[in-house]
Scaffold this active site. Structure first.
Site, PDB file in Angstrom:
ATOM      1  N   SER A   1      44.434  36.599  25.645  1.00 35.09           N
ATOM      2  CA  SER A   1      44.620  35.674  26.754  1.00 35.09           C
ATOM      3  C   SER A   1      45.643  36.276  27.688  1.00 35.09           C
ATOM      4  CB  SER A   1      45.125  34.312  26.268  1.00 35.09           C
ATOM      5  OG  SER A   1      44.055  33.508  25.828  1.00 35.09           O
TER       6      SER A   1
ATOM      7  N   GLU B   1      50.418  33.900  45.451  1.00 33.18           N
ATOM      8  CA  GLU B   1      49.346  33.110  46.061  1.00 33.18           C
ATOM      9  C   GLU B   1      48.662  32.186  45.051  1.00 33.18           C
ATOM     10  OE1 GLU B   1      49.602  36.409  45.968  1.00 33.18           O
ATOM     11  OE2 GLU B   1      50.169  36.997  47.989  1.00 33.18           O
ATOM     12  N   SER B   2      49.156  32.039  43.859  1.00 31.91           N
ATOM     13  CA  SER B   2      48.749  31.112  42.793  1.00 31.91           C
ATOM     14  C   SER B   2      48.579  31.837  41.454  1.00 31.91           C
ATOM     15  CB  SER B   2      47.563  30.223  43.149  1.00 31.91           C
ATOM     16  OG  SER B   2      47.964  29.268  44.127  1.00 31.91           O
TER      17      SER B   2
ATOM     18  N   CYS C   1      45.642  31.437  47.530  1.00 29.76           N
ATOM     19  CA  CYS C   1      45.863  30.675  48.756  1.00 29.76           C
ATOM     20  C   CYS C   1      45.949  31.622  49.934  1.00 29.76           C
ATOM     21  CB  CYS C   1      47.159  29.898  48.632  1.00 29.76           C
ATOM     22  SG  CYS C   1      47.009  28.661  47.353  1.00 29.76           S
TER      23      CYS C   1
END
Lengths: 140, 140
Positions: free
Chosen positions: B66, B73-74, B94
């Site tokens: 994982s 930007e996120s 974003c």
């Protein structure tokens, strides 16, 4: 519950569920506070029954917080825009034992959101001709 | 490009785009290798034009990786199931300057995926009666 029933619960037609949530009209002070966001997210993970593996939170300048928590069952994420009172949340979990809705209700309440919209997607709908297990059988 | 055109590009009807991708028939050795996954994900972030803030990767026992990368930007995330040759990817960015598709093409190629499916959602479609900016005006 018989062993058969317990095993049946592990049979899945998809590896996981991904909840994408828009939280509107949140408390602008709360969602600009990195420590609070961190506490609230970790509480949500805990309430859902998921297991924290690695959290990563960041405060942007002059405002806004991003946070992600890798969990054994996939991840929780949040991005906040205090200037708009808006938070983008996603909760991706595997297996049948995690209560995403409990986590989401907690987030809505603690972030002071007055309205939310939610999309839930199935992830990993594999057609491999074998029974799907989100983790190897026998691993806790 | 005039200043007006540059400013116009910053006008958005949503704060961000969220790409949810299913990568099937991947190379099972590659997607079980945490170091490789980390390299490939950070390359994808870089190719997209996004800026790395905090990466967090984890290898599960006996298999599976994982990884999440908080970006300015996120975020980018990946969860792998080597036993099924499957990876779940999401890329939430974003602004108008990030090339999600370049990132996704890179991931497909480097993970050896023979087929993918993609859903793209708009996030933060706010109706506040003001022009939306994914970050405060003037902040780079």
């Amino acid at each position: 519950m018989t062993l058969r029933e317990a095993l049946d619960q592990e049979k899945m037609d998809a590896l996981g569920k991904h909840v994408i949530a828009e939280l509107y009209e949140c408390d602008r002070e709360i969602i600009n506070n990195q420590e609070l966001i961190e506490d609230i997210m970790l509480e949500a993970v805990d309430l859902s029954g998921a297991t924290i593996v690695k959290p990563a939170f960041h405060k942007f300048s002059p405002h806004g917080v991003s946070g992600m928590v890798v969990v054994s069952e996939s991840h929780f994420s949040i991005h906040t825009w205090p200037e708009y009172g808006y938070c983008a949340v996603d909760i991706f979990t595997c297996g049948n034992l995690i209560d995403n809705h409990k986590a989401l209700t907690h987030l809505k309440h603690r972030l002071g959101s007055k309205s939310i919209s939610v999309v839930e997607m199935k992830r990993g709908m594999l057609d491999l001709g074998v029974e799907l297990h989100h983790k190897p059988v026998g691993v806790k």
